[in-house]
Each structure stands twice: as C-alpha cells, then as structure tokens.
Write a protein that holds these residues in place. Structure first.
Motif, short mmCIF file in Angstrom:
data_model
loop_
_atom_site.label_atom_id
_atom_site.label_comp_id
_atom_site.label_asym_id
_atom_site.label_seq_id
_atom_site.Cartn_x
_atom_site.Cartn_y
_atom_site.Cartn_z
N UNK A 118 0.81 -1.22 0.00
CA UNK A 118 0.00 0.00 0.00
C UNK A 118 0.84 1.26 0.00
N UNK A 119 2.09 1.15 0.46
CA UNK A 119 2.97 2.31 0.61
C UNK A 119 4.00 2.45 -0.50
N UNK A 120 4.72 1.37 -0.79
CA UNK A 120 5.95 1.48 -1.59
C UNK A 120 5.72 2.09 -2.98
N UNK A 121 4.68 1.69 -3.73
CA UNK A 121 4.49 2.32 -5.05
C UNK A 121 4.22 3.82 -4.95
N UNK A 122 3.53 4.22 -3.89
CA UNK A 122 3.25 5.65 -3.69
C UNK A 122 4.55 6.43 -3.44
N UNK A 123 5.39 5.91 -2.55
CA UNK A 123 6.62 6.64 -2.23
C UNK A 123 7.60 6.61 -3.40
N UNK A 124 7.52 5.55 -4.22
CA UNK A 124 8.37 5.51 -5.41
C UNK A 124 7.88 6.54 -6.45
N UNK A 125 6.55 6.70 -6.54
CA UNK A 125 6.03 7.78 -7.40
C UNK A 125 6.59 9.13 -6.93
N UNK A 126 6.60 9.30 -5.60
CA UNK A 126 7.12 10.55 -5.05
C UNK A 126 8.59 10.74 -5.43
N UNK A 127 9.36 9.66 -5.31
CA UNK A 127 10.79 9.73 -5.65
C UNK A 127 10.97 10.15 -7.11
N UNK A 128 10.15 9.57 -7.99
CA UNK A 128 10.26 9.91 -9.41
C UNK A 128 9.88 11.39 -9.64
N UNK A 186 -11.82 10.04 -7.97
CA UNK A 186 -11.39 8.66 -7.76
C UNK A 186 -9.92 8.69 -7.35
N UNK A 187 -9.50 7.71 -6.53
CA UNK A 187 -8.12 7.77 -6.03
C UNK A 187 -7.11 7.46 -7.12
N UNK A 188 -5.93 8.05 -7.02
CA UNK A 188 -4.83 7.69 -7.92
C UNK A 188 -4.43 6.24 -7.64
N UNK A 189 -3.94 5.54 -8.68
CA UNK A 189 -3.69 4.11 -8.52
C UNK A 189 -2.65 3.79 -7.45
N UNK A 190 -1.75 4.73 -7.13
CA UNK A 190 -0.76 4.43 -6.09
C UNK A 190 -1.28 4.78 -4.69
N UNK A 191 -2.46 5.38 -4.60
CA UNK A 191 -2.94 5.84 -3.28
C UNK A 191 -4.27 5.20 -2.90
N UNK A 192 -4.57 4.06 -3.52
CA UNK A 192 -5.88 3.45 -3.25
C UNK A 192 -5.99 2.91 -1.82
#
Lengths: 96, 416
Positions: free
Chosen positions: B87-97, B385-391
């Motif tokens: 639930x966390x890692x893809x979101x924080x990786x989006x942030x890193x990008x 609707x939520x972004x796919x990394x923040x569902x």
C-alpha cells in the motif's frame, strides 16, 4: 515536565509511560453471547480503539508510572502549554 | 519571470534590481472551484498539480500563518522510497520519481540531492528484514542494495562498528534517496502554482466549514466567507482541529517531533544514515550542519517545542552510532507537530460529506511524500477517484480491518 502524582508528589515525566486519551478506560460493553461481527459492536470498538478527539487544549490522558509505583494515572494536561491541572489515580475513576 | 542562467547573468550585471516577488499576495475572492485548506508543502503541491495536470486553476490555497511556517519548514529534508508494504511502496516511489523531475517541472531550484540513504543493521534478523524490504523496493522499481559490514565501512568509515552491543552487520543502501531544500520546495510549488493563476492567501485562518443540504459549500475564514464546491483539507498536524469543524473525529493524535542541527562542519557524512538499534538519523546540509532527529516526545502535543529527556535519548543514540558527533556543537533544536495515525500511514480520501476531501496522517514521513501527496490529492479532487498508487490510503481502512502498519505497532500512534 513533571507530573504531580497523587501519592508520591511531583515526579519527572520520564519515569512514566504514556498511553493516550483517558477515554481508553471506557471499553465498550460486550453483551453475553454477542456476535463480535455485529456492525454496531464493530463501530463501537472502532471508535474506542481508533478515533480520538485530539484536542488542542485540555486533554485527559493515561500515564503509567512504570519506574515508580506502577500505578495508572489520569492526568489533565493542556496540549499547547503542557500545564497540568489535575492528576488522579485511574483506579479511583473506574468503578468495579 | 522564468529563472535561467541568462537571468542570473543579466541580474548580476544590473545590480539584482529586476527580481520580482516569487508569488502574488492576492485578497481572497468570494468563490473558487477548489479551496485547499493549508499552504504547506502538500497543499501547495496539490494546487500545482491541479493546475498543471488537470487544468483546474480557479483554486485558492488558504494558509493560517505565513507560507512555509509549518512542517514544510521544520522537517529534516529527507527524501526516500525505501518502504516495505504494497500500500505504501508504489506511492513513495512515485514521489521519488516526481522529486527527480521536480526542479525542471516547476522551474525552481529545490536543491534535490540524491546522496543516498543507509539504514544500518545490527543483528542478523535485521539483515533478513532489510533483504525483504530491499526486494519490495526492487519490485516497485525503487532500487536499493544490501551491504555487508565492509560495504558500510567503505561508505562511512567513521561509524562505530565493533561495539559489543550494536555491532554493524551491514545496511540497506538506497542511492536514489537523499535530501532537498525544504523551504525551496514550498516556494517552488507556490511560485509555479501562482503563475498558473492559483491564489495563495496567507494569514487567512479557516474558522468553519460551511455545509448546506448535506454537502460542503465553502469555508468561513478570518477574511470572510469563501464558497467552493470542493474543499480540500491538507493541514497535517492540525487535522483533528480542522475536521472537528465538520464534526468528524479522526484516527489521529497530534505529537511533537524534535529536530536538531549542529554547527557547520566540513563534509563528513556522505548521505543520510539511520541507526538500527535506536531511533536516530543524521545527514549533512549543504551549509555543513549535521541535521538529525529521532523519536517523538511521546505524548499528545500541539506545542511546537519538545522536552529535554527526548533530546538526551536522541543524542545518546547518536553517540552510540557515530561517537565523533560528540565533538560537534549543537546549534539549534526545534519541534513540529505530527499527525500520528493509528497505523503509521497517511490518508488521502474523500470524506463521507460530499465536497469535503481529506489529506493527513503523515506521521514522521510527510516531507518525502510532498510531490506524490499533491499529485494523488489533485487526482482525487479532480476526478473523484483515487490515484492508482494511493488506493490504500482510505479513511475507513481501520474500520474495515485493512491497516497499513509498516512498524507493526498496532493502534498506538506514539509508537509508529
């Protein structure tokens, strides 16, 4: 910060462990034979376990005197100034 | 004005008299399409992505104090994406990008510096758990490398390696992590959003949330009523106070977290280092100060200052990890108020009141999330609707039994 322990006088806050809002003393009643999946009960426990008033100002909270007499205290403290206006033993508040 | 090398040269030759304020200070208009409560990093990022990605520019950002007076100006500037849970890692990786392209995106030097983060391991069990976390990071494309003792020694020879209590067995190294200049992040987002027409209104405190017919229609502020069909709360630290205006209680407690900076030193620390046997982390700013922090004070607090026992504890951990830090003088310490959620993870969600959106519960980790938080919140506000990394960041996840508990500490906010 010092906590005015009702039996021991002023004690340093570092002797204590903090638990949180004193509403944790009011665990929801579970009627005998109740279905724990019942949504009313689930709502009650969700509210009890997760939701908080979290006020900026006066806050009643549970402190445990771990490095002292191991009593639970209910401390009334201002969360913006850390001023403590009341401190009682938790057992005196719980009637059972 | 676009910033460029040409502008620096031109202004340098003309006595720097041509620079304009980075953003306007407009008076509030009576209505907007979207009102964002909170002019911190996340609120400003939300405004920028609403304008740049979704074309929604009739937006006001309301800030109680001055821009950057809250946690965006109080954090320890670390950016990283070394999380474990799905639930966390893809979101924080989006942030890193987003961090990696931020300066070009907003045309502002945020001093993003990918100098790496090293999480130290002191036991075999910790090595195993870092291997697992590293695998999760690779699955999300975040990279990372597991180092042994020699690998750590090569990077940071100044650490305490051979004590009996906390021998360094290795560490998890994420080279893409690093630091950014926190104030410049706020100014950059503010300037970029302002140029697209967003009104950034400082010294404008929200005093009420207006509801009509069951939905939110605006806010009352210290500068009058502002109506808007969409009101977005983004005030981590004070989330409970603002949501109380809409009669809602949150799974959040407010706690104070302290941070510290030493006198300026010559370069000594290559990246960000975190201690694995206590709560302590340190990096070195471009000015040379060692920037470090540790645990919460541990009790509910809205006072932006901490107490001495925690200072003592943090410095003890620092001395155990890096004894040479004892030779540096501490210059300043300060505190910021964290939204500590019940599972240690944030919320980006609609509320049960139509038109009211909520973003908060960032615990210690708000700064690194700034761009992705804004990106996903803007997506939610614009599309409903939520972004796919923040569902996973739903407000009802605790009620439904889907906490995102990285620490495994349970519903005890001061332990996350």
């Amino acid at each position: 910060m010092q906590i005015p322990h009702p039996l021991l006088g002023l004690r340093d806050a570092s002797e204590f462990v903090y638990l949180g809002d004193a509403s944790l003393l009011q665990r929801p009643e579970v009627p005998e034979g109740a279905d724990m999946g019942d949504s009313v009960l689930l709502d009650a426990f969700h509210e009890y376990l997760h939701l908080r008033d979290n006020p900026a100002g006066e806050h009643r909270e549970l402190w445990f005197h771990e490095q002292g007499d191991r009593s639970w205290l209910v401390v009334t403290r201002n969360t913006t100034t850390h001023e403590i206006t009341d401190c009682v033993l938790a057992r005196d508040l719980v009637s059972r | 004005m676009r910033y460029s090398a040409w502008q620096v040269l031109k202004q340098g030759l003309t006595g720097h008299t041509g620079w304009k304020p980075a953003f306007r200070t407009p008076d509030p208009r009576p209505s907007y399409d979207v009102v964002i409560i909170g002019g911190g990093g996340h609120g400003l990022a939300t405004a920028w992505y609403l304008a740049s990605v979704h074309g929604i520019t009739n937006v006001a950002v309301l800030e109680k104090g001055w821009l950057g007076s809250g946690n965006i100006g109080r954090n320890t500037t670390i950016i990283r994406s070394n999380y474990l849970l799905p639930g966390n890692e893809p979101f924080y990786e989006l942030s890193m990008k987003l961090w990696e392209g931020l300066e070009q995106d907003v045309n502002y030097n945020s001093m993003v510096s990918q100098r790496g983060i090293l999480n130290l391991a002191h036991t075999d069990a910790q090595i195993d758990s870092y291997a697992r976390r590293g695998n999760a990071m690779h699955m999300a494309g975040a990279g990372g490398k597991l180092l042994d003792t020699d690998g750590v020694r090569k990077l940071c020879p100044f650490l305490e390696f051979d004590t009996a209590r906390f021998p360094i067995k290795g560490g998890l190294w994420q080279p893409r992590a690093g630091t950014a200049r926190h104030d410049a992040v706020a100014w950059g987002f503010a300037r970029a959003a302002d140029q697209r027409g967003v009104d950034i209104i400082q010294n404008c405190e929200v005093t009420g949330i207006v509801r009509e017919g069951g939905r939110v229609t605006g806010v009352d502020t210290s500068r009058g009523r502002i109506s808007a069909p969409k009101v977005a709360v983004c005030v981590a630290g004070n989330s409970s106070r603002v949501m109380a205006m809409a009669d809602r209680r949150l799974p959040i407690e407010s706690h104070v977290l302290q941070a510290f900076v030493s006198e300026g030193l010559k370069p000594v620390i290559p990246g960000v280092i975190t201690f694995g046997a206590g709560h302590f982390y340190v990096s070195q700013s471009d000015k040379g100060g060692l920037v470090f922090g540790g645990d919460l004070d541990g009790y509910n607090s809205y006072a932006q200052r901490g107490n001495l026992p925690v200072v003592h504890e943090i410095l003890e951990a620092g001395m155990a990890m890096m004894p040479s830090i004892g030779r540096a003088k501490m210059l300043r310490s300060w505190g910021g108020i964290m939204d500590m959620s019940m599972d240690g993870s944030p919320f980006i969600d609609r509320t049960d009141i139509p038109g009211l959106y909520f973003n908060g519960g960032w615990c210690y980790g708000g700064f690194k999330a700034t761009p992705a938080s804004g990106y996903c919140y803007a997506h939610l506000i614009a599309t409903d609707s939520p972004h796919e990394t923040a569902t996973a960041y739903r407000l009802d996840r605790l009620r439904s039994g889907h906490p995102i508990d990285e620490r495994g500490a349970g519903a005890q906010p001061n332990l996350h």
